[in-house]
Structure formats: structure tokens, C-alpha cells
Design a protein around this motif. Structure first.
Motif, PDB file in Angstrom:
ATOM      1  N   ALA A  20     -28.126  14.138  -2.088  1.00  0.00           N
ATOM      2  CA  ALA A  20     -28.922  15.197  -1.353  1.00  0.00           C
ATOM      3  C   ALA A  20     -30.124  15.418  -2.237  1.00  0.00           C
ATOM      4  O   ALA A  20     -31.137  15.691  -1.705  1.00  0.00           O
ATOM      5  N   ASN A  21     -30.105  15.270  -3.592  1.00  0.00           N
ATOM      6  CA  ASN A  21     -31.443  15.669  -4.478  1.00  0.00           C
ATOM      7  C   ASN A  21     -32.264  14.715  -4.235  1.00  0.00           C
ATOM      8  O   ASN A  21     -33.579  14.965  -4.776  1.00  0.00           O
ATOM      9  N   ASP A  22     -32.066  13.294  -3.540  1.00  0.00           N
ATOM     10  CA  ASP A  22     -33.077  12.528  -3.315  1.00  0.00           C
ATOM     11  C   ASP A  22     -33.622  12.360  -1.878  1.00  0.00           C
ATOM     12  O   ASP A  22     -34.561  11.482  -1.425  1.00  0.00           O
ATOM     13  N   TRP A  23     -33.059  13.252  -0.870  1.00  0.00           N
ATOM     14  CA  TRP A  23     -33.587  13.191   0.369  1.00  0.00           C
ATOM     15  C   TRP A  23     -35.073  13.175   0.613  1.00  0.00           C
ATOM     16  O   TRP A  23     -35.360  12.645   1.615  1.00  0.00           O
ATOM     17  N   TRP A  24     -35.886  14.021  -0.036  1.00  0.00           N
ATOM     18  CA  TRP A  24     -37.232  13.935  -0.013  1.00  0.00           C
ATOM     19  C   TRP A  24     -37.835  13.174  -0.894  1.00  0.00           C
ATOM     20  O   TRP A  24     -39.323  13.219  -0.672  1.00  0.00           O
ATOM     21  N   ASP A  25     -37.408  12.023  -1.539  1.00  0.00           N
ATOM     22  CA  ASP A  25     -38.063  11.246  -2.180  1.00  0.00           C
ATOM     23  C   ASP A  25     -38.362   9.953  -1.186  1.00  0.00           C
ATOM     24  O   ASP A  25     -37.695   9.332  -0.886  1.00  0.00           O
ATOM     25  N   SER A  26     -39.720   9.858  -0.624  1.00  0.00           N
ATOM     26  CA  SER A  26     -39.915   8.922   0.308  1.00  0.00           C
ATOM     27  C   SER A  26     -39.796   7.283  -0.319  1.00  0.00           C
ATOM     28  O   SER A  26     -40.237   6.484   0.348  1.00  0.00           O
ATOM     29  N   ASN A  27     -39.808   7.263  -1.400  1.00  0.00           N
ATOM     30  CA  ASN A  27     -39.782   6.267  -2.168  1.00  0.00           C
ATOM     31  C   ASN A  27     -38.365   5.872  -2.859  1.00  0.00           C
ATOM     32  O   ASN A  27     -38.214   4.934  -3.498  1.00  0.00           O
ATOM     33  N   GLY A  28     -37.491   6.903  -2.598  1.00  0.00           N
ATOM     34  CA  GLY A  28     -36.166   6.488  -2.927  1.00  0.00           C
ATOM     35  C   GLY A  28     -35.076   6.107  -2.291  1.00  0.00           C
ATOM     36  O   GLY A  28     -35.497   5.268  -1.332  1.00  0.00           O
ATOM     37  N   PRO A  29     -33.967   6.173  -2.420  1.00  0.00           N
ATOM     38  CA  PRO A  29     -32.839   5.433  -1.899  1.00  0.00           C
ATOM     39  C   PRO A  29     -32.613   5.844  -0.288  1.00  0.00           C
ATOM     40  O   PRO A  29     -32.212   4.833   0.622  1.00  0.00           O
ATOM     41  N   LEU A  30     -33.367   6.850   0.224  1.00  0.00           N
ATOM     42  CA  LEU A  30     -33.254   7.103   1.417  1.00  0.00           C
ATOM     43  C   LEU A  30     -34.572   6.993   2.261  1.00  0.00           C
ATOM     44  O   LEU A  30     -35.037   7.586   3.387  1.00  0.00           O
ATOM     45  N   ARG A  31     -35.527   6.100   1.527  1.00  0.00           N
ATOM     46  CA  ARG A  31     -37.009   5.853   1.941  1.00  0.00           C
ATOM     47  C   ARG A  31     -36.873   5.218   3.524  1.00  0.00           C
ATOM     48  O   ARG A  31     -37.905   5.540   4.110  1.00  0.00           O
ATOM     49  N   THR A  32     -36.029   4.619   3.827  1.00  0.00           N
ATOM     50  CA  THR A  32     -35.965   3.927   5.290  1.00  0.00           C
ATOM     51  C   THR A  32     -35.943   5.288   6.340  1.00  0.00           C
ATOM     52  O   THR A  32     -36.532   5.380   7.342  1.00  0.00           O
ATOM     53  N   LEU A  33     -35.216   6.299   5.966  1.00  0.00           N
ATOM     54  CA  LEU A  33     -35.201   7.371   6.735  1.00  0.00           C
ATOM     55  C   LEU A  33     -36.637   8.133   6.963  1.00  0.00           C
ATOM     56  O   LEU A  33     -37.030   8.420   8.028  1.00  0.00           O
ATOM     57  N   HIS A  34     -37.354   8.113   5.865  1.00  0.00           N
ATOM     58  CA  HIS A  34     -38.796   8.526   5.781  1.00  0.00           C
ATOM     59  C   HIS A  34     -39.574   7.531   7.039  1.00  0.00           C
ATOM     60  O   HIS A  34     -40.486   7.934   7.719  1.00  0.00           O
ATOM     61  N   ASP A  35     -39.319   6.382   6.624  1.00  0.00           N
ATOM     62  CA  ASP A  35     -40.088   5.286   7.690  1.00  0.00           C
ATOM     63  C   ASP A  35     -40.024   5.186   8.966  1.00  0.00           C
ATOM     64  O   ASP A  35     -40.844   5.060   9.617  1.00  0.00           O
TER      65      ASP A  35
END
Length: 236
Positions: A20-35
Motif C-alpha cells: 500500500a505505501n509503495d502504490w504511488w512510487d512510480s519507480n517502486g515495486p508497482l512501477r509497471t502499473l504506472h507505466d
């Protein structure tokens, strides 16, 4: 632990709670979601009008797509089973002065209280994480007005998707936390089409989504071999 009655896999909810706390980190573990989000939004806006429409983002997570829908003029609500990711979504919306109504709860309960209320539902990367995708689609149908639109994305089940998603994205390149996906839960387009027809939807369109992680580039294609999006319309 799987709760079939509520159509929630608690292990999946716990997994995304931890992120949850990494959700808006565009370079974090969920970066694919942002891409991939711009391509998803382009598909949605190419199929339905957003301005002034009542839209529900089912399985909204931390709100990456939900916020994009709101910026497109939709009167949007976001629903997720995870309290932690909804907390993150609410905080981010407040920080960006966006009026989005986020709900932490069960889709079935929400549908019982809001039948025939929405013009558009989006349901991205959720079907492969629930015990009964067909039941989820039937619940979505209850929420839509007759003739309403449903936009889905999920992952095909074949050797190509296994190599790309499980081996490549999770184990080799680390684009997603290992264990994010269960290959056995991936969904062939023919299976999705059958479930949609059972729920009184008509498939209007299907498109593939190509993602090049090295370039962080995503585009729509005509090949639904791995990731794909579907536009379906509820019977009038």
C-alpha cells in the motif's frame, strides 16, 4: 484462505496491503502499473465518454486509474477490499484536490446497496485475483444501468503469458513482486467471453497490450496473447 461467498482471496488482499505505501512510487515495486496506465486510459476514453458519467473503478487499489478517470471528468468512485490501499488512495486524492469517493468493502455488499447506478465500470487486473471471476462479472452487471459499459483488463493463459509474466516480469526483471500472479488463475479470452455472456454482456472489442519494460513503454495492439483489455456492454 479463500472466502468463496464474498469472492475474496484474503491472501491476495494481504499481499496488496503490504504494498500500500509503495502504490504511488512510480519507480517502486508497482512501477509497471504506472507505466501501463496511460494505455489503459486511452483504451477507456476511446470506448466510452467520461465527462459527467457515473463511473465505478472496481478493485481500485491506491487509485492510479481512478484519479485519471476523475481528471477526465467522470464522477468516479473507487472500491477495494483492502483498507490499507483505500487509505492511501484517499490521502493521495486529498493531496491533489480531487473529489473521489473511495469505499473499502465487499463488491457484493456495495452492489446490493447500489443496483443499476453506474454508467461505466472499470475492472483492471482484478479478475485473475478472485476465486470466481464469473460471479464477479455478474455482480458488476447488477451495478450497471441497462446498456452500461464495462472495461476489463486481465492476462491470457498460455505459454507466452507464463514466460512473459511469471518468468520475465516477476523472476528475471523484478518488475513485480514475485508471487504477484498465479498462472493457473490467468484467463483465456474464450473463458472471459463465456462468463460475460452468462452475465448478459456483449463483447464489443478486445485489444492486446504490449509492454516493453526496458523502455517503460506500453501500447495497445491487436494481439491479446499476454495482457489484454475488453470492452463489454450490458444488455439494454
Amino acid at each position: 484462505m479463500i472466502n468463496h461467498q464474498e469472492n475474496i482471496n484474503q491472501d491476495e488482499v494481504d499481499k496488496f496491503n503490504r504494498l500500500a505505501n509503495d502504490w504511488w512510487d512510480s519507480n517502486g515495486p508497482l512501477r509497471t502499473l504506472h507505466d501501463i496506465n496511460p494505455a489503459r486510459l486511452n483504451y477507456i476514453t476511446g470506448k466510452v465518454a467520461l465527462k459527467g458519467r457515473r463511473v465505478l473503478d472496481v478493485g481500485c487499489g491506491g487509485g492510479v486509474l481512478t484519479e485519471a478517470l476523475a481528471r477526465g471528468g467522470a464522477r468516479v468512485q473507487g472500491l477495494d477490499a483492502s483498507d490499507d490501499v483505500v487509505r492511501v488512495a484517499r490521502q493521495h486524492a486529498r493531496e491533489n484536490s480531487l473529489e473521489i469517493d473511495y469505499i473499502a468493502g465487499k463488491l457484493e455488499d456495495f452492489a446490493s446497496e447500489n443496483p443499476d447506478c453506474f454508467d461505466v465500470l472499470t475492472c483492471m487486473e482484478l479478475l485473475e485475483h478472485v476465486p470466481d471471476p464469473g460471479a464477479l462479472l455478474q455482480t458488476c452487471a447488477r451495478l450497471l444501468r441497462p446498456g452500461g459499459d464495462l472495461i476489463l483488463s486481465t492476462i491470457n493463459r498460455n505459454l507466452k503469458s507464463y514466460l512473459s509474466t511469471i518468468i520475465g516480469a516477476e523472476r528475471v526483471f523484478g518488475l513485480l513482486p514475485e508471487g504477484t500472479h498465479d498462472y493457473g488463475a490467468f484467463i483465456r479470452p474464450s473463458e472471459l467471453d463465456r462468463w460475460l455472456r452468462t452475465a448478459h454482456f456483449n463483447v464489443m472489442d478486445i485489444r492486446g497490450m504490449l509492454y516493453l519494460p526496458g523502455l517503460r513503454y506500453c501500447a495497445l495492439t491487436n494481439d491479446p496473447g499476454v495482457n489484454y483489455l475488453v470492452h463489454a456492454r450490458l444488455d439494454s
